[in-house]
Design a protein around this motif. Structure first.
Motif, PDB file in Angstrom:
ATOM      1  N   LEU A 173       0.826  -1.209   0.000  1.00  0.00           N
ATOM      2  CA  LEU A 173       0.000   0.000   0.000  1.00  0.00           C
ATOM      3  C   LEU A 173       0.861   1.261   0.000  1.00  0.00           C
ATOM      4  N   LEU A 174       1.932   1.241   0.793  1.00  0.00           N
ATOM      5  CA  LEU A 174       2.820   2.406   0.866  1.00  0.00           C
ATOM      6  C   LEU A 174       3.526   2.645  -0.466  1.00  0.00           C
ATOM      7  N   VAL A 175       4.155   1.614  -0.992  1.00  0.00           N
ATOM      8  CA  VAL A 175       4.906   1.772  -2.246  1.00  0.00           C
ATOM      9  C   VAL A 175       3.960   2.070  -3.404  1.00  0.00           C
ATOM     10  N   SER A 176       2.811   1.422  -3.413  1.00  0.00           N
ATOM     11  CA  SER A 176       1.833   1.665  -4.482  1.00  0.00           C
ATOM     12  C   SER A 176       1.341   3.108  -4.459  1.00  0.00           C
ATOM     13  N   ALA A 177       1.182   3.676  -3.274  1.00  0.00           N
ATOM     14  CA  ALA A 177       0.786   5.084  -3.176  1.00  0.00           C
ATOM     15  C   ALA A 177       1.864   5.986  -3.783  1.00  0.00           C
TER      16      ALA A 177
END
Length: 244
Positions: A173-177
């Motif tokens: 979720l963090l990297v995708s954001a």
């Protein structure tokens, strides 16, 4: 209406990818197909993005997503943050800094597709959040499949979802954001186009079928989890795209 050259390349690459996915599902050593499947995924995504945004912008967005994903993977392999402790095997090559090049390409290809899904539905920060969730939904398929193929391993195999730790999905979720932010920075307000929606949808359908009926053994839980979650993004995106 006739397809432009970029969109035609996107369609051909997508069809070739589907054919290879079918072949890999029937092969004794499906991991041999992984690199070419990812390359075709990336080619299809870039081609469709070029048809919607122009070639320069599409290549820049893809490159930004690739570099963001690659940097996160290098940090992840070296430190365990943000995904958890894991390591790549030597099956996927070439590798740079312990990270296979095709992994970075996968971040780029599916990053563009997930961005298109989110951009069709939302603007602003809602687009970033939805795109991050849409890309993470793909990992509900990706991680179980790649682990069973021996492409990477987790330090502990007692994670809550097919041996995969919760930290992995938080990291996604963090990297995708971050991927959504850099792609959005390049793409601006340009319409995403339906080609990238097709890339996202085809991946969702193919992976669902594979886990439900092709892989040996099959895995109905993963088929349902990934199919329902990715479908929850793809279906409203298609509905909105036809309303415009």
């Amino acid at each position: 209406m006739a397809l432009g050259p970029a969109r035609a390349l996107g369609v051909l690459s997508l069809l070739a990818m589907v054919g290879l996915q079918v072949a890999s599902g029937l092969a004794a050593r499906p991991e041999r197909f992984t690199g070419l499947i990812v390359a075709l995924l990336a080619a299809s995504a870039v081609a469709f993005a070029a048809g919607a945004w122009g070639t320069r912008r599409a290549l820049a967005a893809f490159g930004a997503a690739v570099l963001t994903g690659y940097a996160a993977e290098v940090v992840g392999v070296l430190t365990g943050f943000p995904f958890g402790e894991y390591a790549y095997s030597d099956v996927l090559w070439p590798q740079v800094g312990g990270v296979p090049v095709v992994v970075a390409m996968a971040w780029g290809g599916m990053g563009l597709a997930a961005y298109a899904v989110a951009a069709t539905l939302f603007g602003g920060w809602a687009r970033v959040c939805a795109g991050a969730a849409a890309l993470t939904a793909w990992d509900l398929f990706l991680d179980p499949q790649m682990v069973r193929l021996g492409l990477w391993t987790w330090a502990a195999d007692d994670g809550f979802y097919r041996g995969i730790p919760l930290s992995n999905f938080a990291g996604w979720l963090l990297v995708s954001a971050l991927v959504m932010l850099v792609v959005g920075r390049v793409a601006g307000d340009a319409a995403p186009g339906r080609g990238l929606l097709a890339v996202y949808t085809v991946m969702a359908v193919m992976e669902t079928i594979a886990f439900a009926a092709v892989f040996d053994p099959t895995d109905p839980l993963v088929a349902a989890a990934g199919g329902i979650t990715m479908g929850a993004f793809a279906a409203p995106a298609w509905r909105r795209s036809w309303q415009r």
